[in-house]
Each structure stands twice: as structure tokens, then as C-alpha cells.
Design a protein around this motif. Structure first.
Motif, PDB file in Angstrom:
ATOM      1  N   ASP A  88     -45.602 -50.865  35.234  1.00 15.80           N
ATOM      2  CA  ASP A  88     -45.815 -49.437  35.436  1.00 15.80           C
ATOM      3  C   ASP A  88     -47.006 -49.137  36.352  1.00 15.80           C
ATOM      4  OD1 ASP A  88     -45.444 -46.715  35.165  1.00 15.80           O
ATOM      5  OD2 ASP A  88     -46.634 -46.563  33.350  1.00 15.80           O
ATOM      6  N   LYS A 145     -49.641 -44.400  41.975  1.00 12.36           N
ATOM      7  CA  LYS A 145     -50.518 -43.477  41.241  1.00 12.36           C
ATOM      8  C   LYS A 145     -51.869 -44.149  41.036  1.00 12.36           C
ATOM      9  CE  LYS A 145     -47.396 -40.392  38.824  1.00 12.36           C
ATOM     10  NZ  LYS A 145     -46.877 -39.914  37.537  1.00 12.36           N
ATOM     11  N   LYS A 164     -38.284 -48.703  38.065  1.00 14.05           N
ATOM     12  CA  LYS A 164     -39.384 -47.827  38.462  1.00 14.05           C
ATOM     13  C   LYS A 164     -39.394 -47.611  39.977  1.00 14.05           C
ATOM     14  CE  LYS A 164     -43.964 -46.342  38.381  1.00 14.05           C
ATOM     15  NZ  LYS A 164     -45.263 -46.242  37.812  1.00 14.05           N
ATOM     16  N   GLU A 170     -43.521 -36.933  42.881  1.00 14.26           N
ATOM     17  CA  GLU A 170     -43.211 -36.347  41.576  1.00 14.26           C
ATOM     18  C   GLU A 170     -42.857 -34.861  41.649  1.00 14.26           C
ATOM     19  OE1 GLU A 170     -45.309 -38.133  38.153  1.00 14.26           O
ATOM     20  OE2 GLU A 170     -45.353 -36.132  37.309  1.00 14.26           O
ATOM     21  N   ARG A 180     -39.145 -38.181  39.593  1.00 17.44           N
ATOM     22  CA  ARG A 180     -40.223 -39.053  39.085  1.00 17.44           C
ATOM     23  C   ARG A 180     -40.791 -38.553  37.757  1.00 17.44           C
ATOM     24  NH1 ARG A 180     -45.145 -42.137  42.329  1.00 17.44           N
ATOM     25  NH2 ARG A 180     -45.835 -43.278  40.489  1.00 17.44           N
ATOM     26  N   LEU A 224     -40.179 -40.426  34.553  1.00 16.99           N
ATOM     27  CA  LEU A 224     -41.008 -41.565  34.127  1.00 16.99           C
ATOM     28  C   LEU A 224     -42.055 -41.142  33.104  1.00 16.99           C
ATOM     29  CD1 LEU A 224     -41.560 -43.362  37.564  1.00 16.99           C
ATOM     30  CD2 LEU A 224     -40.182 -44.200  35.661  1.00 16.99           C
ATOM     31  N   ASN A 225     -42.201 -39.828  32.945  1.00 17.47           N
ATOM     32  CA  ASN A 225     -43.150 -39.330  31.949  1.00 17.47           C
ATOM     33  C   ASN A 225     -42.486 -39.099  30.595  1.00 17.47           C
ATOM     34  OD1 ASN A 225     -45.485 -39.141  33.641  1.00 17.47           O
ATOM     35  ND2 ASN A 225     -44.422 -37.490  34.697  1.00 17.47           N
TER      36      ASN A 225
HETATM   37  N1  GLY Z   1     -46.360 -43.873  35.136  1.00 14.19           N
HETATM   38  C1  GLY Z   1     -45.465 -42.901  35.593  1.00 14.19           C
HETATM   39  C2  GLY Z   1     -45.340 -42.881  37.083  1.00 14.19           C
HETATM   40  O1  GLY Z   1     -45.809 -43.770  37.773  1.00 14.19           O
HETATM   41  O2  GLY Z   1     -44.759 -41.954  37.588  1.00 14.19           O
END
Ligand code: GLY
Length: 355
Positions: free
Chosen positions: A131, A137, A217, A227, A231, A234-235
Motif C-alpha cells: 500500500d 501518496k 492497487k 483521487e 481511487r 482504496l479508502n
Molecule cells: N492508501 C490508499 C491510497 O493510496 O489511495
């Protein structure tokens, strides 16, 4: 394992990491190389990493204290000063060798030092492999509030050497597993089924599962790097998961939870809410709760805890115009973003978790 290419960088695995890294160093002209470690990775990972690196250039080691509590702007200031004192310039390279705290914080330090220098992530925890180190990020916490400060900026490459997992404590392994389970829940029921029964899995299987998680991912991030929509999936489990993690970090009486341990609770709560709001099947809710409880046990909450955790939701990064936006599931592999959830239903989900 085959390297994975993304538009911005490549992800290499196991022995290929060092061949690729050494070739990259040979073909680049970095003025100086800094390696960021924490107190754990300095002892357990750095000697092996250095034994694999072939360069005549001087490598300067920068060490920070381990732990989420040190993922702060103060720690960044220390690293910025060390870079400056060590004559880092815009052609310097930073290598982040560590778990999620090191890769997130190191990525942020590198992205902002002299308006940005190149960095490479070498994740050493399961969570960072599947991750934190992938997807650009970077950032730090603001007090106990998770990842409030940061930028999206991509590393030059990610080097995933699963040998580092041999010294990782069991609770850190569980923490990383939560993100892998999440990948199954939001994207791929077959993967979820594989992940939910690891009893017969070997180390080689784990390598393949890590690889699949990274692909899931990567595919999400490629479609929505900043995001704006996809995206956000992923949360899943993170809206309440982050609030629970922050609450436990701030509490004097409670023992802190690792990120994945809090996310595992957040995923049970989100599945319950999904069952009520987006038609998530009841039998899958039950089996997910069973699977997660088997691995993560049950954490005790009381009414006061619930209310304070709900209060922390106002800091969630997905909030817009004063609304808290949950990621829910219609089914395994079918996520739905930007869902509004009442406080009453959140309380109900905690009660479900506690029964
Ligand atoms: N950990 C969530 C992301 O990278 O979007």
C-alpha cells in the motif's frame, strides 16, 4: 516475479530490485545519495540493503525514530536540516528504506526539499509493500490526525524485497494483511477468498499474493492518480479506521492500534453499513466479520468511545462541503463512493461489531 510498469515509475521484486537499482544508479548522475531509515530498519534491513548496492558513491544514512507518533512535521524538519547540512542539492537522491512511516514521510521530505528531489521507496513492512510505497501518496500526520499534510508525488522506482518480511513482527504482518484483504473486498472476490484462508499458504504463495495486491492497487491508481473518483475506493474501511486509529493514538488509557488493525475494524463497520444502505449481502457480511475477527480479535469500545470517534470523522480527507463521504460495497468487488451515512447508523454498526 515480473516487474510492474506504471506511467511514472516501475515496481521491481526480490533479486531484480538490486539489479535494477544498481543499473539505475550507474545511468544517473546523482550528486549525493541519502538513505532514510528508522531505528528498526537501521538494525534489521540496512546492512542487507547495503550489501546489495553496488556504487562507489558515498551513501549518507539519516535515521528517524520508529513509530507513527514520529510521523510529524517536526521529524521532517530534522530530516530537511540533515539534508541541508549534508549538502544535498537538487540532483541528490533519497532512498526511503522502511515501513509506511518512512516511505510516507521520506517521500514528503524529498518532494518538498528544494521544491523536490528524486526518491526511491524500498518498503520493508508488508503494509508498505502492498500500500504505502505504491501510488505516490506522501505525507505526515497533524497531531493524531492521520496524513493530513502531504502531496501526491511519484517515486523513481519501488523495490519490493519480501526477504525483509522475515524480521517483521507478527502484529505488523497482520497490519499489512488488512490492506490486502481490502484489495480483495473492493476489487476481486477470488482474491478475497484466497486471502481469507491463508492457513495452507507457503511463503511462495505470500509472494504471489503480495504481487496480486500490488497489481490491484496499481490498476486503481493508474486510472485515478489524484483521487477524484475510483481511487477513493482504496479508502474502504479507512473513514472509521482512521478515526479509530487517531482516537487510540490520542488516548492515554488505550494501547495504540496499528493502522491495519484499525482498518480491519473499519471494514467490519463499513460492511455492516453497506448491508443497510447499499444491499451488501447479509451472508457475506457475516463471513467477512468472522474472517476478520479470527485474525484481529475484538477491540473493546464503550459509548463514550463511539461518540469521540464519530467526532473525529470531521477530519477525514474525503470530506467535501461538510459532508462525510463513506466508501461502501454493493457486493464484494463492487464499491460505491461518496455515500452519506447517519451517525445513528454508525452507532448501530459499532453495536454490531461488539455483539
Ligand atoms: N492508501 C490508499 C491510497 O493510496 O489511495
Amino acid at each position: 516475479m515480473k516487474s510492474i510498469a506504471t506511467p511514472q515509475y516501475s515496481i521491481h521484486f526480490n533479486s531484480a530490485c538490486y539489479t535494477e537499482f544498481n543499473t539505475y544508479l550507474q545511468n544517473s548522475n546523482f550528486s549525493k545519495i541519502f538513505i532514510l531509515v528508522d531505528s528498526n530498519t537501521h538494525n534489521y534491513c540496512l546492512p542487507y540493503f547495503l550489501s546489495q548496492v553496488a556504487t562507489t558513491q558515498e551513501l549518507e544514512i539519516i535515521e528517524i525514530e520508529a513509530g507513527e507518533i514520529n510521523k510529524t512535521i517536526d521529524t521532517c524538519a530534522g530530516v530537511w536540516s540533515t539534508l541541508s547540512d549534508g549538502d544535498a542539492d537538487r540532483k541528490s537522491l533519497m532512498v526511503n528504506l522502511g515501513g509506511g512511516v518512512v516511505t510516507d514521510l521520506g517521500g514528503f521530505v524529498a518532494s518538498t526539499f528544494k521544491r523536490g528531489i528524486a526518491f526511491i521507496n524500498v518498503p520493508t513492512s508488508l503494509l508498505a509493500m502492498v500500500d504505502a510505497s505504491v501510488g505516490g501518496k506522501t505525507g505526515v500526520d497533524l497531531g493524531v490526525l492521520k496524513n493530513q499534510i502531504g502531496v501526491i508525488n511519484f517515486s523513481e522506482m519501488v523495490l519490493i524485497d519480501t526477504n525483509f518480511l522475515s524480521t517483521l513482527p507478527q502484529n505488523e504482518m497482520r497490519s499489512g494483511l488488512a490492506e490486502m484483504l481490502k484489495h480483495g473486498l473492493i476489487q476481486d472476490e477470488v482474491y478475497w477468498n484466497k486471502m481469507s484462508d491463508l492457513s495452507q499458504s507457503s511463503l511462495a504463495d505470500l509472494d504471489n499474493l503480495i504481487y496480486e495486491s500490488v497489481i490491484i492497487k496499481k490498476n486503481v491508481v493508474i486510472q485515478d492518480p489524484h483521487e477524484d473518483g475510483l481511487r477513493k475506493t482504496l479508502n474502504f474501511g479507512h473513514t472509521l479506521g482512521h478515526a479509530i486509529e487517531s482516537y487510540f493514538l490520542s488516548s492515554e488509557e488505550k494501547t495504540s492500534l496499528l493502522h491495519g488493525e484499525a482498518v480491519a475494524i473499519g471494514m467490519i463497520l463499513a460492511c455492516y453499513i453497506s448491508n443497510k444502505l447499499t444491499g451488501f449481502p447479509t451472508e457475506k457480511l457475516k463471513s467477512i466479520r468472522e474472517t476478520l475477527s479470527k485474525t484481529y480479535g475484538k477491540v473493546e469500545f464503550d459509548d463514550q468511545d463511539y461518540l469521540q470517534i464519530i467526532e473525529l470523522l470531521k477530519f477525514d480527507k474525503k470530506n467535501t462541503h461538510g459532508n462525510i463521504n463513506f466508501v461502501l460495497l454493493e457486493d464484494i468487488g463492487i464499491p460505491k463512493i461518496d455515500c452519506k451515512v447517519s451517525n445513528a447508523l454508525i452507532l448501530e454498526s459499532f453495536n454490531y461489531y461488539m455483539t
